[in-house]
Scaffold this active site. Sequence first.
Site, short mmCIF file in Angstrom:
data_model
loop_
_atom_site.label_atom_id
_atom_site.label_comp_id
_atom_site.label_asym_id
_atom_site.label_seq_id
_atom_site.Cartn_x
_atom_site.Cartn_y
_atom_site.Cartn_z
N SER A 198 0.81 -1.21 0.00
CA SER A 198 0.00 0.00 0.00
C SER A 198 0.84 1.27 0.00
CB SER A 198 -0.94 0.00 1.21
OG SER A 198 -1.80 -1.12 1.18
N HIS A 244 0.56 4.90 4.21
CA HIS A 244 -0.05 5.50 3.03
C HIS A 244 0.43 6.93 2.84
CE1 HIS A 244 -3.73 2.57 3.37
NE2 HIS A 244 -2.58 1.96 3.15
#
Length: 292
Positions: A198, A244
Site C-alpha cells: 500500500s 499510506h
Amino acid sequence: MSYGIPAAEPSAQVPVCPRHPDRPSYVRCQRCGRPACPDCQRAAAVGFQCVDCVNETARTTPEVRTVYGGAVATGKPRVTFGIIAVCAVVYALQRLIPGQVVYEQFAYNNVFATPQYGVFEPWRMLTAAFLHSPDSLLHIILNMYTLWIFGQALEPLLGRARFLALYLISAVGGSVGYLLLNPVLVPGQGLVGVVGASGAIFGLFGAMLLVQRHRGGETRQLWVLIAINGVIGFLIPQIAWQAHLGGLITGGLCAAVLAYVPRGPRQRLLQAAGLAGVLLLLIAVSWLKISL
C-alpha cells in the site's frame, strides 16, 4: 567429323554467409549486398537485412526517449508485471510454508526486530512491501490490481528503470511514514508487523498526481481516489494510514525530481542524483527518529 563431349564449364562460385562460411546463402542483404544465411537474416521493410547491418543501424540511430528521459518501451509493462509476479510468489510462500517464517523474516515494525527488540534491520522497510496478509486474499488482489492500473500508465511515461526506482523508494517512504507517525513499541507489548504494497501504491498515486499536473491533465479524479483511500485507512482497523501518507509524499517527491529536472544531456544524471537524494533523506529522517 568426330563428336566429342564438350568440356564442362567451371561452375560459378557458390555464395556463402560471411558469418557462417560453411552455409551456402543465396539471399543477399538489401543494405550491404552480402549473402546471409537464414540465421543471419532479419526481416526489413523490403526483403531482408543481415544481422550486422541491423546492429549497425541500432548503434547509429538516436534512442527515442520520453519527455521524462526514459527509453520508450513498447509492449507490456514488464516491471509492473514483474513486481506483481514477485508479490504473488511471496504470498504463495506465506501460505505454503508452515508457521510465520516468511512474515517474521521480512515484515516491518518500528523496532526492526524479531524476538530481540532494538536490533536494527532496515531492509524490512523494503521487503515488507512484497508481503501481504496471508489471511486476506482481498488484500493482495486490491493492491496488485491498483498496481496493474497505475503501472500501465506510469511505466511507459517514466521508463522502466525510473518506474522501478519510484516504486521501491515509495515503498521505503511508506515504512518511514509509519516509523515517524506511529509510537515505537516497547518490550512486553509484542511485535505488530506492517506488510503490504500500500505504501508503494500510494507512491504511485502521488507520482501520477504530479505527472498529470506537469502535463496539464485533469487531476480531479485522482484527488477523489486519494481522498477515498485515505479515509478508508482511518475507518478500517489494522490499516497503516501512516504508511499510506509516507508513500504518497515520497512518490510525489520522486515524481517532482523526474518531471522538473531540465531536459538535456545531463537529465539522466540529475534525475539519478535527485532520486538518490530522496532516498538519503528517508535514511537520515529514520536515523534521527531512532536516535532520539
